[in-house]
Motif scaffolding. Structure first.
Motif, PDB file in Angstrom:
ATOM      1  N   PRO A  91       0.715  -1.182  -0.057  1.00 38.66           N
ATOM      2  CA  PRO A  91       0.077   0.034  -0.053  1.00 38.66           C
ATOM      3  C   PRO A  91       0.951   1.277  -0.001  1.00 38.66           C
ATOM      4  CG  PRO A  91      -0.817  -1.655   1.432  1.00 38.66           C
ATOM      5  CD  PRO A  91       0.349  -2.236   1.073  1.00 38.66           C
ATOM      6  N   ARG A  92       0.654   2.242  -0.783  1.00 39.44           N
ATOM      7  CA  ARG A  92       1.200   3.534  -0.905  1.00 39.44           C
ATOM      8  C   ARG A  92       0.209   4.452  -0.253  1.00 39.44           C
ATOM      9  NH1 ARG A  92       4.941   3.537  -6.151  1.00 39.44           N
ATOM     10  NH2 ARG A  92       5.857   5.124  -5.000  1.00 39.44           N
ATOM     11  N   VAL A  93       0.598   5.764  -0.449  1.00 38.68           N
ATOM     12  CA  VAL A  93       0.130   7.080   0.506  1.00 38.68           C
ATOM     13  C   VAL A  93      -1.394   6.773   0.243  1.00 38.68           C
ATOM     14  CG1 VAL A  93       0.009   9.463   0.730  1.00 38.68           C
ATOM     15  CG2 VAL A  93       2.172   8.202   0.622  1.00 38.68           C
ATOM     16  N   ARG A  94      -2.008   7.016  -1.050  1.00 36.15           N
ATOM     17  CA  ARG A  94      -3.021   6.980  -0.978  1.00 36.15           C
ATOM     18  C   ARG A  94      -4.066   5.909  -0.431  1.00 36.15           C
ATOM     19  NH1 ARG A  94      -4.582   7.171  -7.349  1.00 36.15           N
ATOM     20  NH2 ARG A  94      -2.912   9.045  -7.254  1.00 36.15           N
ATOM     21  N   ALA A  95      -3.584   4.553  -0.654  1.00 37.62           N
ATOM     22  CA  ALA A  95      -4.266   3.552  -0.020  1.00 37.62           C
ATOM     23  C   ALA A  95      -4.461   3.796   1.513  1.00 37.62           C
ATOM     24  CB  ALA A  95      -3.495   2.217  -0.403  1.00 37.62           C
ATOM     25  N   ILE A  96      -3.261   4.464   2.007  1.00 32.27           N
ATOM     26  CA  ILE A  96      -3.095   4.618   3.443  1.00 32.27           C
ATOM     27  C   ILE A  96      -4.114   5.678   3.882  1.00 32.27           C
ATOM     28  CG2 ILE A  96      -1.845   5.514   5.366  1.00 32.27           C
ATOM     29  CD1 ILE A  96       0.750   4.537   3.828  1.00 32.27           C
ATOM     30  N   GLN A  97      -4.184   6.759   3.146  1.00 39.15           N
ATOM     31  CA  GLN A  97      -5.241   7.654   3.340  1.00 39.15           C
ATOM     32  C   GLN A  97      -6.602   7.032   3.068  1.00 39.15           C
ATOM     33  OE1 GLN A  97      -4.720  11.648   1.249  1.00 39.15           O
ATOM     34  NE2 GLN A  97      -6.673  11.277   0.449  1.00 39.15           N
ATOM     35  N   ARG A  98      -7.089   6.166   2.200  1.00 37.23           N
ATOM     36  CA  ARG A  98      -8.272   5.638   2.098  1.00 37.23           C
ATOM     37  C   ARG A  98      -8.610   4.699   3.354  1.00 37.23           C
ATOM     38  NH1 ARG A  98      -6.738   3.959  -3.189  1.00 37.23           N
ATOM     39  NH2 ARG A  98      -6.872   1.732  -2.258  1.00 37.23           N
ATOM     40  N   TRP A  99      -7.864   3.961   3.709  1.00 37.41           N
ATOM     41  CA  TRP A  99      -7.838   3.051   5.018  1.00 37.41           C
ATOM     42  C   TRP A  99      -8.207   4.185   6.259  1.00 37.41           C
ATOM     43  CZ3 TRP A  99      -5.629   2.911  10.004  1.00 37.41           C
ATOM     44  CH2 TRP A  99      -6.174   1.849  10.712  1.00 37.41           C
ATOM     45  N   PHE A 100      -7.421   5.301   6.437  1.00 40.87           N
ATOM     46  CA  PHE A 100      -7.962   6.011   7.578  1.00 40.87           C
ATOM     47  C   PHE A 100      -9.087   6.389   7.596  1.00 40.87           C
ATOM     48  CE2 PHE A 100      -3.171   6.756   8.699  1.00 40.87           C
ATOM     49  CZ  PHE A 100      -3.193   6.394   9.904  1.00 40.87           C
ATOM     50  N   ASN A 101      -9.451   7.304   6.456  1.00 41.48           N
ATOM     51  CA  ASN A 101     -10.788   7.782   6.070  1.00 41.48           C
ATOM     52  C   ASN A 101     -11.841   6.605   6.178  1.00 41.48           C
ATOM     53  OD1 ASN A 101     -10.075  10.372   5.976  1.00 41.48           O
ATOM     54  ND2 ASN A 101      -9.616  10.007   3.905  1.00 41.48           N
ATOM     55  N   GLY A 102     -11.705   5.322   5.658  1.00 40.97           N
ATOM     56  CA  GLY A 102     -12.452   4.365   5.702  1.00 40.97           C
ATOM     57  C   GLY A 102     -12.838   3.613   7.343  1.00 40.97           C
ATOM     58  N   MET A 103     -11.831   3.875   8.142  1.00 37.40           N
ATOM     59  CA  MET A 103     -11.859   3.689   9.402  1.00 37.40           C
ATOM     60  C   MET A 103     -12.871   4.581  10.341  1.00 37.40           C
ATOM     61  SD  MET A 103     -10.708   0.574  10.255  1.00 37.40           S
ATOM     62  CE  MET A 103     -10.199   0.836  11.932  1.00 37.40           C
ATOM     63  N   HIS A 104     -12.881   5.852   9.679  1.00 41.44           N
ATOM     64  CA  HIS A 104     -13.555   6.949  10.355  1.00 41.44           C
ATOM     65  C   HIS A 104     -13.164   7.229  11.619  1.00 41.44           C
ATOM     66  CE1 HIS A 104     -16.673   6.762   7.238  1.00 41.44           C
ATOM     67  NE2 HIS A 104     -16.855   5.492   7.455  1.00 41.44           N
ATOM     68  N   LEU A 105     -11.710   7.074  12.158  1.00 40.90           N
ATOM     69  CA  LEU A 105     -11.162   7.383  13.265  1.00 40.90           C
ATOM     70  C   LEU A 105     -11.329   8.756  13.597  1.00 40.90           C
ATOM     71  CD1 LEU A 105      -7.941   5.586  12.481  1.00 40.90           C
ATOM     72  CD2 LEU A 105      -9.666   4.756  13.793  1.00 40.90           C
ATOM     73  N   MET A 106     -11.515   9.618  12.718  1.00 42.18           N
ATOM     74  CA  MET A 106     -11.893  11.153  13.148  1.00 42.18           C
ATOM     75  C   MET A 106     -13.019  11.771  12.574  1.00 42.18           C
ATOM     76  SD  MET A 106      -7.843  12.661  12.891  1.00 42.18           S
ATOM     77  CE  MET A 106      -8.363  14.299  13.789  1.00 42.18           C
ATOM     78  N   SER A 107     -13.642  12.698  12.981  1.00 34.53           N
ATOM     79  CA  SER A 107     -14.733  13.078  12.440  1.00 34.53           C
ATOM     80  C   SER A 107     -14.587  13.936  11.156  1.00 34.53           C
ATOM     81  CB  SER A 107     -15.285  14.275  13.266  1.00 34.53           C
ATOM     82  OG  SER A 107     -14.717  15.309  13.661  1.00 34.53           O
ATOM     83  N   GLU A 108     -13.223  14.319  10.787  1.00 32.48           N
ATOM     84  CA  GLU A 108     -12.638  15.055   9.578  1.00 32.48           C
ATOM     85  C   GLU A 108     -12.058  13.926   8.699  1.00 32.48           C
ATOM     86  OE1 GLU A 108     -11.615  19.307  11.368  1.00 32.48           O
ATOM     87  OE2 GLU A 108     -10.318  17.891  11.949  1.00 32.48           O
ATOM     88  N   GLN A 109     -12.094  14.464   7.413  1.00 27.27           N
ATOM     89  CA  GLN A 109     -11.251  13.660   6.207  1.00 27.27           C
ATOM     90  C   GLN A 109      -9.704  13.860   6.606  1.00 27.27           C
ATOM     91  OE1 GLN A 109     -12.631  11.437   3.492  1.00 27.27           O
ATOM     92  NE2 GLN A 109     -13.914  11.339   5.216  1.00 27.27           N
ATOM     93  N   ILE A 110      -9.134  12.848   6.507  1.00 31.42           N
ATOM     94  CA  ILE A 110      -7.537  12.885   6.717  1.00 31.42           C
ATOM     95  C   ILE A 110      -7.029  13.045   5.229  1.00 31.42           C
ATOM     96  CG2 ILE A 110      -5.634  11.673   7.516  1.00 31.42           C
ATOM     97  CD1 ILE A 110      -7.187  10.532   9.785  1.00 31.42           C
ATOM     98  N   GLU A 111      -6.074  13.741   5.073  1.00 36.63           N
ATOM     99  CA  GLU A 111      -5.315  13.967   3.928  1.00 36.63           C
ATOM    100  C   GLU A 111      -3.771  13.741   4.359  1.00 36.63           C
ATOM    101  OE1 GLU A 111      -5.863  17.165   1.367  1.00 36.63           O
ATOM    102  OE2 GLU A 111      -8.072  17.298   1.573  1.00 36.63           O
ATOM    103  N   LEU A 112      -3.176  12.862   3.411  1.00 36.58           N
ATOM    104  CA  LEU A 112      -1.714  12.714   3.482  1.00 36.58           C
ATOM    105  C   LEU A 112      -0.982  13.280   2.515  1.00 36.58           C
ATOM    106  CD1 LEU A 112      -1.120   8.968   4.671  1.00 36.58           C
ATOM    107  CD2 LEU A 112      -1.309  10.875   5.993  1.00 36.58           C
ATOM    108  N   ARG A 113      -0.058  14.536   2.488  1.00 42.99           N
ATOM    109  CA  ARG A 113       0.556  15.073   1.595  1.00 42.99           C
ATOM    110  C   ARG A 113       2.021  15.002   1.759  1.00 42.99           C
ATOM    111  NH1 ARG A 113      -3.025  20.612   2.051  1.00 42.99           N
ATOM    112  NH2 ARG A 113      -4.984  19.889   1.477  1.00 42.99           N
TER     113      ARG A 113
END
Length: 288
Positions: A91-113
């Motif tokens: 998994p690369r950065v985009r996949a890591i970001q999708r996992w974080f947001n798919g888990m709904h760990l935070m109320s906001e969307q997470i972006e990895l830049r």
């Protein structure tokens, strides 16, 4: 949140996204929690018998599967993470970001830049015009092609060409011509401003490409910067070189013959992060 993940059932830390199954895990033996993100493999690996040279499908138990794993190391400042993929399909950065947001760990969307040298970002922010822009995209491995996700006109054009000619190197050069008799200063100034706007929009695409594909070989611009207390200058902006990156050599096997474990990956990521800590802190506004 990561500590809680240790006790979370498998189904509750699995995210189905973009046709991939992503599973997060935390090693309970590590003193500080760091994420292991696995992508379930869809292929059918083969194995060889070294006695007779025969090939056969790798047999696994019903409750087992193969995954590609990326280690995600959390630095102690500035919401910065370092990653080490276990292979080309990990998994690369985009996949890591999708996992974080798919888990709904935070109320906001997470972006990895990508973390970019603060000086490079400042150059583009202070630019009043761009004279020249050069982008070069290389062919990718056939087993891991990547779409160049784009939000800019130039990015979309490069993505179309990259998909149409996947086996070719594509070089795109945009340059405002030098002054000629038929080319008025007003028209030249208009072209420079247009190229500045296009470069600013494209810079966001380039950041995404650099983290999710190795296809981008060159991304450079020549920007015109006016300083209030000194003569105007032309500055070179290299989006590839000025992105903060670090490479370290990690052996496939340790000296005792065993495979490199998670501890080795985390140790190397920590060492490299410490070597670059000053410029990383400056880039994210977390000064020492």
């Amino acid at each position: 949140m990561l500590r809680q993940l240790r006790e979370t059932p498998l189904a509750n830390r699995t995210v189905e996204s973009a046709g991939e199954t992503l599973i997060g895990a935390v090693d309970p033996n590590q003193p500080a929690p760091h994420l292991l993100l696995a992508k379930v493999r869809r292929d059918v690996p083969q194995q060889i018998n070294f006695d007779d040279g025969s090939f056969s499908r790798l047999q696994l138990a019903v409750n087992q599967g193969l995954v590609d794993v990326t280690t995600v190391y959390f630095l102690p400042f500035g919401n910065v993470v370092a990653t080490m993929g276990g292979g080309i399909s990990a998994p690369r950065v985009r996949a890591i970001q999708r996992w974080f947001n798919g888990m709904h760990l935070m109320s906001e969307q997470i972006e990895l830049r990508p973390v970019v040298d603060a000086r490079s970002r400042d150059k583009l922010a202070r630019a009043t015009a761009v004279e020249r822009l050069v982008i070069r995209v290389q062919p990718e491995p056939h087993d891991s092609p990547t779409a160049l996700r784009s939000s800019s006109d130039i990015g979309e054009a490069l993505d179309r060409m990259h998909q149409t000619y996947p086996d070719m190197t594509i070089t795109l050069t945009l340059e405002v011509p030098k002054k000629r008799r038929w080319y008025s200063p007003r028209r030249r100034s208009q072209g420079q401003r247009q190229l500045l706007d296009s470069t600013t929009a494209l810079s966001r695409d380039i950041s995404d490409w650099l983290d999710n594909t190795d296809a981008v070989d060159t991304a450079r611009a020549v920007a015109h910067i006016d300083e209030w207390d000194q003569q105007a200058t032309d500055e070179k902006i290299d989006f590839v070189a000025e992105r903060i990156t670090a490479k370290c050599r990690v052996p496939l096997e340790s000296t005792d013959g065993h495979s490199v474990d998670l501890h080795v990956a985390l140790s190397e990521l920590a060492r490299v992060a410490q070597e670059h800590e000053r410029i990383l802190r400056a880039a994210v506004g977390a000064d020492l």
